[in-house]
Design an enzyme around this catalytic site. Structure first.
Site, mmCIF file in Angstrom:
data_model
loop_
_atom_site.group_PDB
_atom_site.id
_atom_site.type_symbol
_atom_site.label_atom_id
_atom_site.label_comp_id
_atom_site.label_asym_id
_atom_site.label_seq_id
_atom_site.Cartn_x
_atom_site.Cartn_y
_atom_site.Cartn_z
ATOM 1 C CB SER A 1 103.469 -15.120 133.722
ATOM 2 O OG SER A 1 103.534 -14.018 134.619
ATOM 3 C CE1 TYR B 1 119.030 -24.520 124.686
ATOM 4 C CE2 TYR B 1 118.369 -26.769 125.185
ATOM 5 C CZ TYR B 1 118.144 -25.415 125.268
ATOM 6 O OH TYR B 1 117.050 -24.948 125.955
#
Length: 400
Positions: free
Chosen positions: A49, A235
């Protein structure tokens, strides 16, 4: 101390506490300007977070939905001699502003992959909130210490099969270069899935579920990026893509589990943004500089905060209470604007034309560099960088 930016590779080794606080303040203001989110969850856990999309999720839940939040992260506090990590200052700022609004905010600092982190989080939920209505999983760690064995596994940002060579930008020299990345070995691919795949997300949800702290109707979301053929070799088609596909596998398993009590589990596919994580991926800085310029021109540019606000208000917690639109793999797609054909075609056409000389004219490279420094609290409007600041910032955080 007076703190100035010091860049090493794709990391800024210094951070500015006041700049980080100002960043958080701006994100909160943006969230409040959107007005309250209808049907928002009231008790939210965010694993990872302290920066990027995880921080935006915590801000959106608290300041857009009035939620009580628990944040889990792995950051370093500042000392008298040395600034802490940006994530520490971001979390301290969040905590300060949440408490000013009368919102519940508690944080746990330590290795989120560990069993202790899960147990301490469960204990805290039981003690303070009873249950939670939403779990955001937003870890972006390059290493994972396996809880049972203590073995440290490392991920690789490499292609699969063959060496990948592409035009990229050297962000230290502001020069266009040819970047080559050797392919990952089978072991490296496996390790990347272990670190960045869905296993730990499952372990979190299963632990929370077994402890009885997930409320009926609890939603969980983990973040992913797919991108386009411009970045696929490194990716989506690379080792990292295998890990992100494993997130899809985990989402399916978790969705089945949570649906029994009216809950959901989804992968949210987000747009490319400037984060510490994306700056480490070859070709991403150049692609981001290109796509940002076009998206700004088209009026569809979003940063982390705008993306997550849209995910909450227009996907997971819609005002009319209807279910979120998902793609064929049950994913929430917030990369829809970035993937617009006109925007991608522009990038495809531009890529071969970019040189060191025209880089700053053809792309938003200057803005990319500014955004990058802002991650560490530098170049933020309204901050006096010649002022003496205290790097020691304390807040309501417990060590795991």
């Amino acid at each position: 101390m007076i703190i100035k930016p010091r860049i090493r590779g794709f990391i800024c080794t210094t951070t500015h506490p006041v700049g980080c606080e100002q960043n958080v303040k701006e994100q909160i203001a943006l969230t409040k300007a959107q007005g309250p989110i209808a049907n928002a969850p009231k008790r939210v856990l965010v694993v990872g977070s302290s920066s990027g999309y995880g921080l935006s999720s915590r801000i959106t839940a608290a300041f857009g939905g009035g939620a009580s939040t628990i944040g889990v992260f792995f950051e370093k506090a500042g000392t008298e001699k040395k600034p802490g990590t940006a994530g520490w200052y971001n979390s301290a700022a969040f905590d300060k502003f949440a408490k000013e609004e009368g919102l519940y905010s508690k944080s746990l600092n330590g290795d989120a992959f560990s069993n202790e982190a899960k147990q301490k989080t469960i204990d805290l939920i039981k003690e303070d909130l009873g249950q939670i209505d939403m779990v955001v999983y937003s870890l972006a760690s390059p290493v994972r210490k396996m809880p049972e064995t203590g073995e440290v596994i490392r991920s690789s940002l490499k292609p699969i099969g063959e060496t990948y060579t592409a035009t990229a930008v050297d962000t230290n020299k502001d020069a266009i270069i040819e970047a080559s990345v050797e392919p990952a070995t089978e072991q490296e691919i496996k390790d990347t899935v272990t670190v960045m795949g869905g296993e730990d997300w499952e372990l979190w949800i299963n632990a929370l579920s077994e402890a009885g702290v997930l409320a009926d109707g609890c939603k969980t979301v983990a973040y992913s990026y797919i991108g386009t053929e411009l970045t696929w070799p490194i990716y989506w088609d690379g080792a990292l893509g295998q890990a992100k596909m494993d997130l899809d596998r985990a989402a399916t398993a978790l969705n089945e589990k949570l649906s029994a009590t009216g809950g959901t589990a989804n992968v949210a596919v987000l747009k490319s943004v400037v984060t510490q994580a994306s700056s480490a991926i070859p070709v991403m800085p150049l692609y981001i500089a290109m796509v940002f310029k076009k998206m700004r021109e088209e009026g569809v540019h979003e940063g982390c905060q705008e993306q997550i606000l849209r995910m909450f208000s227009q996907r997971l917690y819609k005002a009319d209470g209807s279910a979120a639109e998902v793609d064929e793999k049950n994913r929430l797609r917030l990369d829809d604007w970035e993937l617009r054909e006109d925007i991608q075609q522009h990038c495809r056409d531009l890529w071969p034309q970019v040189t060191t000389e025209n880089l700053k004219d053809l792309t938003d490279y200057v803005e990319y560099k500014e955004e990058f420094l802002k991650l560490f609290g530098f170049g933020v409007d309204g901050v006096d960088y010649d002022a003496d600041v205290n790097p020691e910032v304390n807040f309501d955080v417990a060590d795991i």
